[in-house]
Design an enzyme around this catalytic site. Structure first.
Site, PDB file in Angstrom:
ATOM      1  N   HIS A 191     -70.518 -60.023  12.215  1.00 39.42           N
ATOM      2  CA  HIS A 191     -69.406 -59.202  12.677  1.00 39.42           C
ATOM      3  C   HIS A 191     -68.044 -59.780  12.333  1.00 39.42           C
ATOM      4  O   HIS A 191     -67.078 -59.048  12.223  1.00 39.42           O
ATOM      5  CB  HIS A 191     -69.574 -58.828  14.146  1.00 39.42           C
ATOM      6  N   GLU A 435     -82.590 -48.165  10.814  1.00 36.35           N
ATOM      7  CA  GLU A 435     -82.258 -49.554  10.477  1.00 36.35           C
ATOM      8  C   GLU A 435     -83.460 -50.477  10.616  1.00 36.35           C
ATOM      9  O   GLU A 435     -83.363 -51.681  10.450  1.00 36.35           O
ATOM     10  CB  GLU A 435     -81.069 -50.087  11.284  1.00 36.35           C
ATOM     11  N   ASP A 459     -78.720 -53.884   9.244  1.00 37.39           N
ATOM     12  CA  ASP A 459     -79.963 -54.269   9.907  1.00 37.39           C
ATOM     13  C   ASP A 459     -81.174 -53.953   9.050  1.00 37.39           C
ATOM     14  O   ASP A 459     -82.136 -54.715   9.031  1.00 37.39           O
ATOM     15  CB  ASP A 459     -80.080 -53.567  11.267  1.00 37.39           C
ATOM     16  N   ARG A 469     -79.085 -61.789   9.515  1.00 34.31           N
ATOM     17  CA  ARG A 469     -77.846 -61.352   8.865  1.00 34.31           C
ATOM     18  C   ARG A 469     -76.671 -62.285   9.131  1.00 34.31           C
ATOM     19  O   ARG A 469     -75.649 -62.217   8.449  1.00 34.31           O
ATOM     20  CB  ARG A 469     -77.497 -59.908   9.283  1.00 34.31           C
ATOM     21  N   CYS A 506     -74.022 -45.819   7.104  1.00 32.07           N
ATOM     22  CA  CYS A 506     -72.867 -46.432   7.762  1.00 32.07           C
ATOM     23  C   CYS A 506     -72.931 -47.956   7.712  1.00 32.07           C
ATOM     24  O   CYS A 506     -72.089 -48.631   8.263  1.00 32.07           O
ATOM     25  CB  CYS A 506     -72.738 -45.935   9.198  1.00 32.07           C
TER      26      CYS A 506
HETATM   27  C1  PEP Z   1     -76.045 -51.475  10.459  1.00 33.93           C
HETATM   28  O1  PEP Z   1     -76.926 -52.159  10.980  1.00 33.93           O
HETATM   29  O2  PEP Z   1     -76.015 -51.212   9.242  1.00 33.93           O
HETATM   30  C2  PEP Z   1     -74.929 -50.959  11.269  1.00 33.93           C
HETATM   31  C3  PEP Z   1     -74.053 -50.132  10.755  1.00 33.93           C
HETATM   32  O3  PEP Z   1     -74.838 -51.358  12.556  1.00 33.93           O
HETATM   33  P1  PEP Z   1     -74.294 -52.791  13.029  1.00 33.93           P
HETATM   34  O4  PEP Z   1     -73.692 -53.491  11.852  1.00 33.93           O
HETATM   35  O5  PEP Z   1     -73.300 -52.528  14.099  1.00 33.93           O
HETATM   36  O6  PEP Z   1     -75.543 -53.446  13.540  1.00 33.93           O
HETATM   37 MG    MG Z   2     -77.196 -52.147  13.116  1.00 33.67          MG
END
Ligand code: PEP
Ligand code: MG
Length: 577
Positions: A191, A435, A459, A469, A506
């Site tokens: 993040h 995901e 994910d 990740r 996304c």
């Molecule tokens: C993803 O996992 O691709 C996603 C968009 O959600 P996050 O990054 O918030 O886990």
């Molecule tokens: Mg995710």
């Protein structure tokens, strides 16, 4: 002398500025004196830290379930009592006043004295009670060294150097004008990385030993393109980087001319460009950039940097602000995705260690298990849907049963709203994030039960390739072009087409220029990305031919495992470099 360290460049751009070291974990307490005129402020600071520790412990005690074992409740009560104990609270205050020690040091001296007394005790049980002293002291020290919003006000133009940054830290920093992030840990999908990209500031992660090799206030150059950090650069290097920074600015300026242009390929194919947002204030840029909507609103950030959980009203106000601010373009609200890399205080206070949080009780699993946490959010989303177009999006789906349970909950909430005479959109679309590989493999059945799908590649790649990740040590395995990842993505796109429902992506892959032509060739129509990437993506779409790409990509998808295909996929990625 100039020194260069390398890591993983996760957010493009060049930053030049002073280092600001952010220390984490149990802080080293260094002996420090204060001036006579600082005594009363220091005493106040200490009292506030004790009050903070008390508040946090009380919040935990109030939240533990009625049927919690009485010894656990008693354990917390003991700690609360200790926070009123003279030996722990008044003694450090006397030391601050009499010896002019800084609060942390005064507390540490008292802790050492108490621990010595316990160590000398004959009684085994009493001797172990020194752990209680340590716990309580740690809690107060944490409050004394807490990074709070006030501490962050002087971060403008600074380059943050830290072992790691939690989503909660980065949220606090997002509007402080930070110039760049450098962290020892973290991968491109962590993040910190996502946030840096969404703020448009350079970031390099996985710079091992950064907090040891870089001193506070040292001059740094951060090259987010190459993943390099240069400490105390020589003049020639500095001017080279100033030129590069200038070129980046000019490129950004030229992209702004595309705002009013359609996201249309050379052969007239229009795609949907959507924004990913994290806080209600993020929407300011979305209509200005003329995005078609918000494809991912990550609501867990409402939960960060607090000791309690938001109530229905807070959720509602946040969602209504977003809907009103978007002026009619749709917003996709992702329901809570707490757990794993998105841990928060004030929730999930379980003492049970979880070895694999990413595989544990997170996202929709947590929401279905803890309706008291989830229902206020669902009610708030539905209430806000009376103000403009909203879609509900469920993260981390793995079974159809979760969809069924969720739909039942939505129906119950609708029933209660109707009974209370509160307006909502009865046809609110409900979609799911794909995901987990199992969900991608079952995309056809999810497509039949849901109104839309969205591919969360951050994910999906983590789970498909079994790579954490946020762990830079396995980042070398992170590969969106891995045949298995591409096959899963293709399955989801096809399932959407076969069942006549929209599919968006996304995850970060959707906004990465290297993968946009390939995804378009695979048939993806909706791309959701951090707002800073929207114009670059539009620039790419306006310079590629959708029909030609589909012709090139379709046969490659039939024979993904050959080295020739890998080479051709790389050539498609290189179209945008
Ligand atoms: C993803 O996992 O691709 C996603 C968009 O959600 P996050 O990054 O918030 O886990
Ligand atoms: Mg995710």
């Amino acid at each position: 002398m100039s020194v260069s360290c390398s890591g993983i460049g996760v957010s493009n751009g060049i930053a030049i500025g002073e280092a600001h070291l952010l220390q984490r974990g149990r802080p080293d307490i260094v002996p420090r004196f204060i001036e006579t005129d600082q005594i009363s402020d220091e005493v106040d600071r200490f009292r506030q830290a004790v009050a903070g520790a008390r508040r946090q412990l009380k919040a935990i005690r109030d939240k533990i379930a009625q049927n919690t074992r009485s010894d656990i409740v008693a354990f917390i009560d003991t700690h609360l009592l200790m926070l009123t104990d003279e030996a722990l609270v008044e003694a450090p205050i006397s030391t601050i006043r009499e010896k002019q020690y800084a609060a942390e040091w005064a507390l540490q001296v008292q802790r050492d004295a108490l621990v010595r007394v316990f160590d000398e005790m004959e009684d085994d049980y009493l001797r172990t009670r020194k752990d209680d002293v340590e716990h309580v002291v740690d809690q107060i020290q944490k409050n004394l060294t807490l990074v709070d919003e006030d501490d962050l006000h002087h971060l403008e133009g600074k380059i943050i150097v830290a072992q790691d940054l939690t989503p909660a830290d980065t949220i606090l920093m997002r509007h402080q004008g930070v110039a760049a992030f450098v962290t020892e840990y973290g991968g491109p999908m962590s993040h910190t990385a996502i946030l840096a990209r969404s703020l448009g500031i350079p970031a390099v992660v996985g710079v091992h030993e950064a907090t040891h090799n870089i001193q506070d206030t040292e001059n740094l150059i951060v090259d987010g393109h190459q993943g390099i950090v240069i400490i105390n650069a020589e003049d020639a290097t500095l001017s080279q980087y100033l030129e590069k920074k200038d070129a980046d600015l000019q490129h950004a300026e030229s992209l702004r001319r595309l705002i009013d242009q359609p996201a249309q390929t050379i052969d007239g194919h229009t795609v949907q460009l959507l924004a990913n947002i994290e806080l209600p204030e993020d929407i300011e840029t979305t209509p200005n950039l003329k995005a078609n909507g918000v494809g991912l609103y990550r609501t867990e950030f409402l939960y960060m940097n607090r000791n309690d959980v938001p109530n229905e009203e807070e959720h509602f106000r946040a969602y209504r602000q977003v809907v009103n601010g978007l002026g009619g373009i749709p917003v996709t609200i992702r329901t809570l995705d707490l757990g794993a890399d998105k841990q928060i205080d004030g929730c999930n206070d379980s003492d049970t260690p979880v070895c694999n949080p990413a595989l544990g009780l997170r996202a929709i699993r947590l929401c279905l298990k803890e309706p008291q946490l989830f229902l206020p959010q669902l009610r708030a989303i539905l209430r806000a849907s009376a103000y403009g177009p909203i879609r509900i999006m469920i993260p981390m789906l793995s079974t159809l049963h979760e969809v069924k349970e969720l739909r039942q909950m939505v129906e119950d909430v609708m029933y209660s709203l109707k009974r209370d005479g509160i307006a909502f959109d009865a046809d609110i679309p409900i979609g799911g994030m794909i995901e987990i590989p199992a969900a991608a493999l079952a995309a056809e059945s999810f497509a039949r039960e849901l109104d839309f799908l969205s591919i969360g590649t951050n994910d999906l790649i983590q789970y498909t390739l079994a790579i954490d990740r946020v762990d830079d040590e396995v980042n070398y395995l992170f590969d969106p072009l891995h045949p298995s990842v591409l096959r899963l993505i293709q399955m989801v796109i096809d399932a959407g087409r076969n069942n006549n429902i929209p599919v968006s992506m996304c995850g970060e892959m959707a906004g990465d220029p290297r993968y946009i032509p390939l995804l378009l060739g695979m048939g993806l129509q909706e791309f959701s990305m951090q707002p800073g990437a929207l114009l670059e993506a539009k620039h790419i779409f306006r310079n590629i031919n959708a029909g030609e790409l589909a012709e090139r990509v379709t046969p490659l998808m039939q024979q993904l495992d050959t080295p020739e295909t890998a080479e051709k996929l790389l050539q498609i990625s290189a179209l945008t470099s």
